[in-house]
Design an enzyme around this catalytic site. Structure first.
Site, PDB file in Angstrom:
ATOM      1  N   GLY A 120       0.817  -1.211   0.000  1.00 52.41           N
ATOM      2  CA  GLY A 120       0.000   0.000   0.000  1.00 52.41           C
ATOM      3  C   GLY A 120       0.847   1.257   0.000  1.00 52.41           C
ATOM      4  CD  GLU A 238       7.784  -2.264  -6.358  1.00 53.33           C
ATOM      5  OE1 GLU A 238       6.616  -2.614  -6.555  1.00 53.33           O
ATOM      6  OE2 GLU A 238       8.080  -1.198  -5.791  1.00 53.33           O
TER       7      GLU A 238
END
Length: 362
Positions: A120, A238
């Site tokens: 999130g 990431e």
């Protein structure tokens, strides 16, 4: 540099190849079917000893050299199997910043796939400029109460947990007022809204509304105000091209294009082949550095930028070969368009390279 397998690596590769020959087709699919099968794929890989190979043994890993992850990536691409589930950003983020109690509680479920997660971070008004996020977490006794709106949240509809970034100090400088939490997704005050993608997939991404959801204070990752540091660890991993996994898939798609085109490659396919080969050698260099104990920070932006260029070059070539007649190739092109936005836009990556690697504007 010798990239040939050692005897133990060769034995591992053969065992994986044999297992994939029997089971890979059980998990293949496309679109929504692919996402529906991903949890089972994750659990099967871990159960057979092919997932979490380089991560700590105490949390369900095997503490093997990262070259074993490369072998898995190569063989999955070779077999046409789904890629390894992408949860490394969670393992590194929680592993580096969370308390011992949180690591013991949550890392095993992340690694073995028994619990599903989402991230999130992004918001409608805070994507590339993540520090401008407006989701708040307000202390109320032993809990924080969360209000806000997240978007582009992968797997939000099936996630048990979310690594949430929220503003806990509205008076601090915007980078310093953020904190990270592990928040339960299946609770009152959390609403899911799937987003349909251009390639037709309806449940890869979603937007999430937090309206009075609560999270225990002891599920904060790090200390109050450490959220930006957590976020940078997460996005740094990431943005890496997952050792050789992505390069292997791009190379396989290029070979597919060459087969469909016959022996002669047009200019776009030839350029895609060059780009995929370039990325393969770049990631091998990164792997060699990793094996030598070198850790990377802002260099992840270089990896992300190169990966974007390669995926979009391959996607453009796929569109040229298949046009709109071939759903598989059209999907490769459509999905590639998102690569320059997801994980931080290409413009942001260039700014990071200019300021933090080249020292421009300092």
């Amino acid at each position: 540099m010798d990239f040939r397998d050692s005897p133990p690596e060769a034995a591992f590769r053969e065992r994986l190849r044999s297992w994939l020959s029997l089971h890979a087709n059980e998990f293949t699919g496309s679109g929504d079917d692919y996402w529906a099968r991903q949890a089972h794929w994750h659990q099967a890989l871990h159960r057979e000893g092919f997932f979490g190979l380089s991560w700590p043994r105490e949390y369900g890993g095997q503490e093997l050299p990262p070259v074993y992850d490369v072998i898995v990536d190569e063989e999955l691409a070779r077999a046409g199997a789904p890629p390894r589930p992408s949860v490394g950003y969670l393992v590194y983020g929680i592993g580096r910043h969370a308390s011992d109690e949180l690591r013991q509680r949550f890392l095993p479920g992340i690694i073995d796939g028994s619990e599903r997660w989402c991230q999130g971070f992004s918001e409608p008004g805070a994507g590339s400029d993540l520090a401008s996020l407006t989701t708040t977490a307000t202390r109320d006794g032993d809990h924080y109460v969360v209000h806000g709106h997240k978007i582009w949240t992968s797997y939000s509809d099936v996630a048990d947990w979310c690594l949430l970034l929220a503003r806990t100090d509205p008076h601090a400088k915007r980078h310093r007022g953020l904190s990270a939490f592990i928040i339960a997704m299946k609770q009152p005050g959390v609403q899911q809204h799937p987003l349909r993608m251009i390639n037709g997939v309806t449940n890869e991404f979603g937007q999430v509304f937090f309206d009075g959801a609560t999270v225990p204070a002891d599920r904060m990752v790090g200390a109050p105000g450490d959220g930006w540091a957590v976020a940078m660890t997460v996005v740094g991993h990431e943005r890496e091209p997952s050792t050789l996994g992505y390069a292997a898939r791009y190379t396989k798609l290029v070979r597919n294009l060459l087969q469909r085109n016959g022996t002669e490659a047009d200019e776009d396919v030839a350029w895609a082949a060059i780009q995929a080969e370039m990325l393969t050698h770049h990631v091998r260099r990164r792997l060699s550095e990793q094996l030598d104990g070198v850790s990377h920070g802002p260099e992840g932006s270089l990896d992300k930028l190169l990966m974007t260029w390669v995926e979009q070059s391959v996607g453009h070539a796929a569109l040229g070969v298949g046009g709109t007649r071939d759903p598989e190739l059209l999907n490769a092109y459509l999905y590639s368009r998102a690569q320059s936005v997801m994980g931080g836009t290409s413009q942001i990556q260039k700014n990071i390279i200019a300021s933090r690697i080249l020292g421009l504007g300092v």
